[in-house]
Design an enzyme around this catalytic site. Sequence first.
Site, mmCIF file in Angstrom:
data_model
loop_
_atom_site.group_PDB
_atom_site.id
_atom_site.type_symbol
_atom_site.label_atom_id
_atom_site.label_comp_id
_atom_site.label_asym_id
_atom_site.label_seq_id
_atom_site.Cartn_x
_atom_site.Cartn_y
_atom_site.Cartn_z
ATOM 1 N N GLY A 135 0.813 -1.214 0.000
ATOM 2 C CA GLY A 135 0.000 0.000 0.000
ATOM 3 C C GLY A 135 0.842 1.258 0.000
ATOM 4 N N GLY A 177 -0.475 4.451 0.425
ATOM 5 C CA GLY A 177 -1.173 5.584 1.031
ATOM 6 C C GLY A 177 -0.299 6.262 2.068
ATOM 7 N N PHE A 178 -0.919 7.026 2.957
ATOM 8 C CA PHE A 178 -0.139 7.746 3.963
ATOM 9 C C PHE A 178 0.696 6.792 4.815
ATOM 10 C CE2 PHE A 178 -3.237 11.244 3.335
ATOM 11 C CZ PHE A 178 -2.330 12.259 3.123
ATOM 12 N N VAL A 183 -1.425 -7.196 -3.800
ATOM 13 C CA VAL A 183 -1.083 -8.338 -2.956
ATOM 14 C C VAL A 183 -2.360 -9.096 -2.605
ATOM 15 C CG1 VAL A 183 -0.177 -9.056 -0.716
ATOM 16 C CG2 VAL A 183 1.010 -7.299 -2.046
ATOM 17 N N GLU A 191 -18.991 16.924 3.569
ATOM 18 C CA GLU A 191 -18.276 17.756 2.606
ATOM 19 C C GLU A 191 -18.878 17.634 1.209
ATOM 20 O OE1 GLU A 191 -13.905 17.889 4.797
ATOM 21 O OE2 GLU A 191 -14.434 16.172 3.543
ATOM 22 N N ASP A 235 -5.445 2.608 8.084
ATOM 23 C CA ASP A 235 -6.868 2.340 8.255
ATOM 24 C C ASP A 235 -7.158 0.861 8.472
ATOM 25 O OD1 ASP A 235 -7.167 5.008 7.816
ATOM 26 O OD2 ASP A 235 -8.080 4.831 5.837
ATOM 27 N N ALA A 291 -5.891 10.533 8.301
ATOM 28 C CA ALA A 291 -4.539 10.627 7.760
ATOM 29 C C ALA A 291 -3.477 10.729 8.853
ATOM 30 C CB ALA A 291 -4.447 11.839 6.826
#
Length: 464
Positions: free
Chosen positions: A29, A31-32, A97, A193, A331, A342
Amino acid sequence: MARPHRLTLVGRSHDGAVGPVPHRVVIVGGGFAGLFAARALRDPTIAVTLVDRAQHHLFQPLLYQVATGILSEGQIAAPLRDVLKRHRTVDCVLADVVDVDPQARTVLAERPNGERLTLAYDDLIVAAGVRQSYFGHDEFARYALGMKTIADALAIRRRVFGAFELAETAADPDEQRRWLTFAVVGAGPTGVELAGQIRELATRTLRREFHRIRPEDARVLLFDAGKAPLASFGPALSAKAAAGLRALGVELHLGSVVTGVDARGLDVRDGTGATERYPAGTVLWAAGVEAPPIAKALAEATGAPRDRAGRIEVEPDLTVPGHPEISVIGDLMSRDHLPGVAEVAMQAGMYAGRRIRHRSAGRPVRPFRYHDLGSAAYLSRGNAVVSAGPLKFGGLGGWLAWLVLHLAFLTGYRNRVGAVLTWAAAFARDARRERTFTTQEIETLRDVYDDAAEPAEPAKEGRP
């Protein structure tokens, strides 16, 4: 299916000589969590393989601005190879994966063309994130779009702007009203949002661009099973958010459970048990998340427990019980009710990388400790709510804090400058320049690398 082949990791010294790398780390992954773990593992004695299905780092908190025409996808995403180009010991692999073998210490990854790779590791960091959950009703996904990827945001953009176009040419008044009705399911940050931005889009940006319809008449319905929007921000900020949304014209339907979704609207059960039908041209889903299939594969291979959403329950050092060589972060991890935001992912990524370095050097490792830097949700221009420890505020101050927080977390100087310039134009002139969309289903290109795949049937025009 092609037979898996083993990818051997090698290292290159400063004089160009090639030799075996003493310690191999595979990160799942980009991401952050995965990105910050890779950055923390900047060490010439450690070879890192970062596996991601997309090969770009995405700033998910701003996807709704791509969906509503403020930012382009390039302003919230950066190529992983570019972000990590100074990290000479990091190798990026485009693959997904699908399985883990803890005994052999290997992971099985599938490339976009179906070919499989076997990647060996000494330490494994799983930061695969989560996906949209429809709470057992996956049939809703066809009509209620979630928002986790760039493709999702562009699909929502197509639905939102396409709805106004179809309303403009609708001959039947009921059909016109249906196209001008937008239903958002889920009153967390993403749902709030999205709802706020659709109303702002209708009342500011589009109000003078159509001749037969009044875009400002568009209805935005926000549904949630809870009793308040942004409940995780606390009662005071939740009340501010509710007041701000109502001032925008968003219709709040709290204590409501969606029981059905189709091409023409949704069915909702309220707190009394009564079910009501809401015609809507666009239904957007922001109601929950669940773990991807790799979490189940990892749990079955290691015996790791999972929570109700399928996330892996980890030890205080973020490792899988009984497997100190496997970390689960971001997450996908379940620990101390930490939120899927995040800041948690970034801190967990840095911790996992440093833990591996410290353990390799024989240094003691302390348990993971999260430092809350705050959360923010954008309501409308000049209005946001921010929760940072004991500080809870909204309005213009919250909006300015939101700007600073999001600029700080955007990856890359170019993206930060681009976002500032775009926001300046959008906020000062109600201009949304990123509104290009097509009625063709771009997702049909998903098999572009599969030589054996049949040619995709061309998408039909005229349907957003």
